[in-house]
Design a protein around this motif. Structure first.
Motif, PDB file in Angstrom:
ATOM      1  N   ASN A 277       5.275   7.644   4.454  1.00  0.00           N
ATOM      2  CA  ASN A 277       5.606   7.752   5.877  1.00  0.00           C
ATOM      3  C   ASN A 277       6.795   6.864   6.205  1.00  0.00           C
ATOM      4  O   ASN A 277       6.686   5.648   6.165  1.00  0.00           O
ATOM      5  CB  ASN A 277       4.419   7.317   6.740  1.00  0.00           C
ATOM      6  CG  ASN A 277       3.191   8.142   6.451  1.00  0.00           C
ATOM      7  OD1 ASN A 277       3.285   9.347   6.262  1.00  0.00           O
ATOM      8  ND2 ASN A 277       2.047   7.502   6.392  1.00  0.00           N
ATOM      9  N   PHE A 278       7.905   7.510   6.534  1.00  0.00           N
ATOM     10  CA  PHE A 278       9.108   6.752   6.869  1.00  0.00           C
ATOM     11  C   PHE A 278       9.841   7.429   8.020  1.00  0.00           C
ATOM     12  O   PHE A 278       9.551   8.573   8.350  1.00  0.00           O
ATOM     13  CB  PHE A 278      10.034   6.649   5.651  1.00  0.00           C
ATOM     14  CG  PHE A 278       9.470   5.818   4.532  1.00  0.00           C
ATOM     15  CD1 PHE A 278       9.501   4.434   4.612  1.00  0.00           C
ATOM     16  CD2 PHE A 278       8.884   6.416   3.425  1.00  0.00           C
ATOM     17  CE1 PHE A 278       8.973   3.663   3.593  1.00  0.00           C
ATOM     18  CE2 PHE A 278       8.349   5.646   2.402  1.00  0.00           C
ATOM     19  CZ  PHE A 278       8.391   4.267   2.492  1.00  0.00           C
TER      20      PHE A 278
ATOM     21  N   SER B  62       8.376   0.470  -1.357  1.00  0.00           N
ATOM     22  CA  SER B  62       7.894  -0.176  -0.135  1.00  0.00           C
ATOM     23  C   SER B  62       6.623  -0.982  -0.402  1.00  0.00           C
ATOM     24  O   SER B  62       6.461  -2.092   0.114  1.00  0.00           O
ATOM     25  CB  SER B  62       7.646   0.901   0.921  1.00  0.00           C
ATOM     26  OG  SER B  62       6.911   0.392   1.975  1.00  0.00           O
TER      27      SER B  62
ATOM     28  N   LEU C 239      -0.480   4.995   0.810  1.00  0.00           N
ATOM     29  CA  LEU C 239      -1.660   5.784   1.146  1.00  0.00           C
ATOM     30  C   LEU C 239      -1.237   7.209   1.466  1.00  0.00           C
ATOM     31  O   LEU C 239      -0.416   7.417   2.364  1.00  0.00           O
ATOM     32  CB  LEU C 239      -2.364   5.148   2.350  1.00  0.00           C
ATOM     33  CG  LEU C 239      -3.763   5.650   2.646  1.00  0.00           C
ATOM     34  CD1 LEU C 239      -4.707   5.306   1.508  1.00  0.00           C
ATOM     35  CD2 LEU C 239      -4.284   5.035   3.936  1.00  0.00           C
ATOM     36  N   GLU C 240      -1.786   8.168   0.733  1.00  0.00           N
ATOM     37  CA  GLU C 240      -1.440   9.583   0.928  1.00  0.00           C
ATOM     38  C   GLU C 240       0.062   9.800   0.862  1.00  0.00           C
ATOM     39  O   GLU C 240       0.727   9.342  -0.045  1.00  0.00           O
ATOM     40  CB  GLU C 240      -1.993  10.096   2.262  1.00  0.00           C
ATOM     41  CG  GLU C 240      -3.489  10.320   2.236  1.00  0.00           C
ATOM     42  CD  GLU C 240      -3.963  10.865   3.553  1.00  0.00           C
ATOM     43  OE1 GLU C 240      -4.572  11.931   3.532  1.00  0.00           O
ATOM     44  OE2 GLU C 240      -3.722  10.237   4.599  1.00  0.00           O
ATOM     45  N   THR C 241       0.607  10.456   1.905  1.00  0.00           N
ATOM     46  CA  THR C 241       2.030  10.812   1.868  1.00  0.00           C
ATOM     47  C   THR C 241       2.894   9.612   2.263  1.00  0.00           C
ATOM     48  O   THR C 241       2.460   8.757   3.009  1.00  0.00           O
ATOM     49  CB  THR C 241       2.295  11.939   2.883  1.00  0.00           C
ATOM     50  OG1 THR C 241       1.685  11.560   4.115  1.00  0.00           O
ATOM     51  CG2 THR C 241       1.725  13.237   2.401  1.00  0.00           C
TER      52      THR C 241
ATOM     53  N   SER D 264       0.803  -1.222   0.000  1.00  0.00           N
ATOM     54  CA  SER D 264       0.000   0.000   0.000  1.00  0.00           C
ATOM     55  C   SER D 264       0.832   1.265   0.000  1.00  0.00           C
ATOM     56  O   SER D 264       1.874   1.344   0.634  1.00  0.00           O
ATOM     57  CB  SER D 264      -0.894   0.058   1.238  1.00  0.00           C
ATOM     58  OG  SER D 264      -1.407  -1.192   1.540  1.00  0.00           O
TER      59      SER D 264
END
Lengths: 300, 263
Positions: free
Chosen positions: A86-87, A145, A82-84, A80
């Motif tokens: 994230n890491f 990812s 989703l939106e921004t 997935s």
């Protein structure tokens, strides 16, 4: 034969304090289908996906992945974005993907990380910490990812966000290639030309309501349209008004775009106009593109 | 379980702020002991107020070091707050769940972190006590009173799990740290207003009393002798049980809050 069902959504509703963000979504997704999720900003696309991915609680309704309900381990089979993206900002691409890989129980993790970073062209630059990345690099890492576990299903929310034209073209090709492998994909995107090329099915949302759910072909061929022109355009327009089942959708200086009900085809238009003494100088069938249809659906 | 340890390790091994806080903690624990030692040598009168014994002798060192080191646990509690609130700030907790982690596992992985930090803090404090004792002590029966180290371990578990609950509730790092630290005097003030019996079972009071001021019990005895109002303290076994109940309660509450939350 009906393909294996991947996702079943029944009457899914999400209310926030004052807003009804999603009003009763129903859909079935089968193996190998590529579903385009369309809708303007704030129409409930991301809210819907967030519910399906376990981070928002539905107000009512239900969904089931792989005929296995809403279990957490279902999501290990889904890649997935989703939106921004994230890491962890202080970790580089390799270490960030390592966290994802352990969560998803990816076998041969190191090799997989190398291969997905190669695919999105982050093999070298991915050695720097995530916080130093440009928006495009962040987005590409997010795509890497999503692909890391070679998942059966991909959920991609605006995957071309922040990419430059070359990046957009590459991403489109990447998604087409993945779709060809027979993977099931849900793609939310504003770039409709891209969706038209890739998707086999379409869901259109407007203010949380599902205004279309069906195959791409039947959406594109719902109505027939023709471009007509004649020497005297005013006369042509008047004559067309007299024919039932035809409506004029667009006027330009040189031609008219008309939409017809199913019973009327090109030759019958021609015949009716000749009967009224108008001879067309041009008549050609016009295939509306997804963008035109989408915009019509939103204003209907 | 191994998977959760691997996840936390992968997240934190390159988090440099953590190493800095840890380095500060490792310097402060022995540093403060030596400062006290120095202070008592300069001002024998001050020391006499506390005790006639040498605090750096075995077995007194154990009550001294667990008491003095307990203040610096706040530093390590800050690590728990920072690490947890970061997971909210970076939206990585949300991403972990999207990627297939359950909320139970999110909580459990942080419990493992709390347990790990408590173990490290306890081992380190124990080691510092042992080394200082071996250098400064005139006796060598280091094993006497070493059970205080176990109480210290339970205390750190208590503080850290309380810090974790704050992080889950507040979500923002700065506000969570400030409100966690402010809670200490707030609890004391509420405790002073309420009756003394009820105050004994307040969470931070229970944790703090696991490593009371050294020679507290002898102070109580001497105050009794003088016929004054005596401060009292719960029985150690009850403190242990209450502390462990609080730890469990904080984690269950964190899980309940996270479960309800839309991320």
């Amino acid at each position: 034969m009906q393909q294996e069902i991947v996702l079943e959504v029944k009457n899914l509703v999400k209310n926030f304090k004052k807003v009804q963000a999603v009003k009763s979504i129903n859909l079935n997704l089968h193996k190998g289908e590529v579903l385009g999720l369309l809708g303007p900003n704030g129409s409930g696309k991301t809210t819907t996906l967030a519910m399906l991915l376990g981070i928002l609680h539905p107000t009512s309704g239900s969904f089931s992945w792989f005929n296995n309900g809403t279990k957490d381990e279902n999501r290990k089979r889904i890649g997935s974005l989703l939106e921004t993206p994230n890491f962890y900002p202080y970790l580089n691409a390799y270490d960030n993907l390592k966290v994802v890989g352990i969560i998803k129980n990816v076998a041969n993790l190191q090799e997989r990380i190398d291969s997905v970073l190669e695919l999105v062209d982050l093999k070298e630059r991915g050695k720097r910490p995530f916080r130093t990345y440009s928006l495009g690099m962040k987005q590409r890492l997010a795509v890497a990812s999503a692909l890391l576990s070679d998942p059966e299903v991909l959920v991609l929310d605006e995957p071309t966000n922040g990419l430059d034209p070359q990046g957009i073209a590459e991403m489109r090709q990447l998604i087409i290639d993945i779709a060809k492998e027979g993977k099931t994909i849900i793609l939310a995107s504003h770039i409709l030309a891209e969706v038209q090329v890739i998707c086999s099915h379409i869901v259109i949302l407007r203010e949380g309501e599902m205004v279309y759910n069906g195959s791409m072909n039947s959406l594109l061929n719902q109505e027939q349209a023709f471009r007509l022109s004649a020497t005297n355009m005013e006369q042509l327009e008047q004559a067309l008004h007299a024919i039932s089942g035809i409506s004029i959708t667009e006027r330009t200086e040189t031609d008219l775009l008309v939409t017809c009900s199913e019973k009327i085809d090109g030759s019958s238009i021609n015949k009716r106009l000749v009967e009224q003494g108008i001879y067309l100088s041009e008549l050609h069938a016009y295939q509306k593109n997804l963008e035109t249809i989408f915009l019509e659906k939103l204003t209907q | 379980m191994r998977e959760l340890i691997a996840i936390e390790y992968a997240k934190l091994k390159k988090f440099h702020a953590l190493k800095i806080i840890f380095a500060v903690y490792m310097l402060t624990v022995p540093g403060w002991m030596y400062f006290m030692n120095f202070f008592f040598q300069m001002e024998p009168g001050m020391k006499a107020l506390f005790t006639s014994d040498n605090p750096f002798d075995f077995p007194h060192i154990w009550s001294y070091i667990t008491y003095s080191a307990s203040f610096f646990n706040v530093l390590l509690a800050v690590i728990i707050v920072v690490v947890t609130t970061n997971d909210f700030q970076y939206k990585t907790m949300r991403q972990n769940i999207i990627d297939g982690m359950s909320k139970q596992k999110v909580i459990l992985s942080k419990f493992i972190l709390v347990f790990f930090l408590s173990t490290i803090a306890t081992l380190y404090t124990g080691l510092v006590g042992l080394v200082i004792g071996l250098i400064e002590s005139t006796s060598y029966d280091w094993y006497q009173n070493i059970h205080l180290i176990v109480l210290y371990f339970i205390q750190t578990l208590g503080y850290f799990s309380f810090a974790f609950l704050f992080a889950i509730i507040v979500k923002r790092p700065a506000i969570a740290i400030v409100s966690f630290i402010l809670y200490f005097p707030v609890e004391t003030i509420i405790g002073k207003i309420m009756n003394a019996d009820a105050y004994q079972v307040f969470p931070l009071k229970v944790f703090a009393d696991l490593t009371p001021i050294p020679f507290f019990k002898s102070i109580v005895v001497s105050m009794k002798d003088q016929g004054g109002k005596t401060p009292w303290i719960l029985d150690t076994n009850i403190q242990i049980i209450l502390s462990l109940i609080y730890v469990l309660l904080f984690f269950l509450l964190s899980y309940y809050l996270l479960k309800k939350k839309d991320l």
